[in-house]
Motif scaffolding. Structure first.
Motif, short mmCIF file in Angstrom:
data_model
loop_
_atom_site.label_atom_id
_atom_site.label_comp_id
_atom_site.label_asym_id
_atom_site.label_seq_id
_atom_site.Cartn_x
_atom_site.Cartn_y
_atom_site.Cartn_z
N THR A 65 0.85 -1.21 0.00
CA THR A 65 0.00 0.00 0.00
C THR A 65 0.87 1.24 0.00
O THR A 65 0.64 2.18 -0.79
N ALA A 66 1.88 1.26 0.86
CA ALA A 66 2.79 2.42 0.92
C ALA A 66 3.49 2.62 -0.42
O ALA A 66 3.67 3.77 -0.87
N GLU A 67 3.90 1.54 -1.07
CA GLU A 67 4.55 1.66 -2.37
C GLU A 67 3.59 2.16 -3.44
O GLU A 67 3.96 2.96 -4.30
N LEU A 68 2.34 1.68 -3.39
CA LEU A 68 1.35 2.11 -4.39
C LEU A 68 1.00 3.59 -4.27
O LEU A 68 0.70 4.23 -5.28
N ILE A 69 1.05 4.14 -3.07
CA ILE A 69 0.69 5.55 -2.90
C ILE A 69 1.90 6.48 -2.93
O ILE A 69 1.75 7.70 -2.92
N ASN A 70 3.10 5.91 -3.00
CA ASN A 70 4.32 6.71 -3.08
C ASN A 70 4.39 7.35 -4.47
O ASN A 70 4.40 6.65 -5.48
N THR A 71 4.48 8.66 -4.52
CA THR A 71 4.50 9.36 -5.81
C THR A 71 5.78 9.12 -6.60
O THR A 71 5.83 9.43 -7.80
N ASP A 72 6.82 8.57 -5.96
CA ASP A 72 8.07 8.26 -6.66
C ASP A 72 8.13 6.82 -7.14
O ASP A 72 9.16 6.38 -7.65
N SER A 73 7.05 6.05 -6.96
CA SER A 73 6.98 4.67 -7.43
C SER A 73 5.75 4.49 -8.31
O SER A 73 4.72 5.13 -8.06
N GLU A 74 5.86 3.62 -9.30
CA GLU A 74 4.73 3.31 -10.17
C GLU A 74 4.76 1.83 -10.50
O GLU A 74 5.83 1.26 -10.73
N PHE A 75 3.57 1.23 -10.52
CA PHE A 75 3.40 -0.17 -10.90
C PHE A 75 2.55 -0.23 -12.16
O PHE A 75 1.59 0.54 -12.29
N TYR A 76 2.88 -1.18 -13.04
CA TYR A 76 2.11 -1.38 -14.27
C TYR A 76 1.87 -2.87 -14.47
O TYR A 76 2.83 -3.65 -14.53
N PHE A 77 0.60 -3.26 -14.57
CA PHE A 77 0.26 -4.63 -14.92
C PHE A 77 0.38 -4.80 -16.42
O PHE A 77 0.03 -3.89 -17.18
N ILE A 78 0.82 -5.98 -16.85
CA ILE A 78 0.82 -6.32 -18.26
C ILE A 78 -0.13 -7.50 -18.45
O ILE A 78 -0.11 -8.45 -17.66
N TYR A 79 -0.97 -7.39 -19.46
CA TYR A 79 -1.96 -8.42 -19.77
C TYR A 79 -1.67 -9.00 -21.14
O TYR A 79 -1.35 -8.28 -22.08
N ASP A 80 -1.81 -10.31 -21.24
CA ASP A 80 -1.70 -11.02 -22.51
C ASP A 80 -3.07 -11.64 -22.76
O ASP A 80 -3.51 -12.50 -21.98
N HIS A 81 -3.75 -11.18 -23.80
CA HIS A 81 -5.12 -11.62 -24.08
C HIS A 81 -6.02 -11.49 -22.85
O HIS A 81 -6.71 -12.43 -22.47
#
Length: 172
Positions: free
Chosen positions: A51-67
């Motif tokens: 949660t702390a990482e997700l709300i940190n403005t200096d960190s970003e997460f990106y999901f990748i989807y295949d089909h």
């Protein structure tokens, strides 16, 4: 191939936690003790930390989807979120995790391209990452993607101190 990349938000916490634990175990469980895996997974992927990482403005997460299937994710850090101070003009790729069923589908290339795009948008001169010294397939992939080894640092898997190589790539 239908590939999509979507930025993660706080509501993605549960699937992020699940895929983090799954992919980490798939990659490293055979090389570490049960105790060290347990200690690491409970520390790195607990709800409060993610949660702390997700709300940190200096960190970003990106999901990748295949089909439309969640296949993996990318985590980047800038500024104070970086795990090492490489340079003020750098972007860290902290994680590229891909589920084993989706490996060798070119998803890593898409995630590196996304990291490069983000680095350019943020006006960063280099991207860097740490890779375990014994993860031969990952090292080979990063070398093919134009990264070079520029250093190393300690990484703790539970109580076990391991070595990660620091690999960097200049953004042109």
């Amino acid at each position: 191939m239908t590939i999509t990349i979507k930025r993660c938000i706080l509501e993605d916490l549960i699937p992020l936690q699940q895929i983090s634990i799954e992919t980490y175990k798939e990659t490293f469980e055979a090389y570490n003790t049960v105790e060290n895996m347990h200690l690491y997974l409970n520390d790195a992927y607990n709800s409060e930390k993610l949660t702390a990482e997700l709300i940190n403005t200096d960190s970003e997460f990106y999901f990748i989807y295949d089909h439309h299937q969640l296949a993996g994710y990318l985590k980047i850090n800038t500024g104070k979120a970086q795990t090492e101070t490489i340079s003020k003009s750098s972007l860290e790729i902290e994680r590229i995790y891909v589920r084993s069923a989706f490996k060798r589908h070119g998803l890593g290339h898409h995630l590196i391209a996304k990291a490069i795009q983000l680095a350019k948008e943020k006006r960063k001169a280099t991207i860097w990452l740490g890779v375990w010294e014994h993860n031969e397939s990952a090292k080979l992939f990063y070398y093919k993607m134009g990264f070079t080894q520029t250093g190393s640092h300690s990484f703790f898997m539970g109580k076990d101190e391991q070595t990660d190589y620091i690999l960097t790539k200049k953004i042109t």
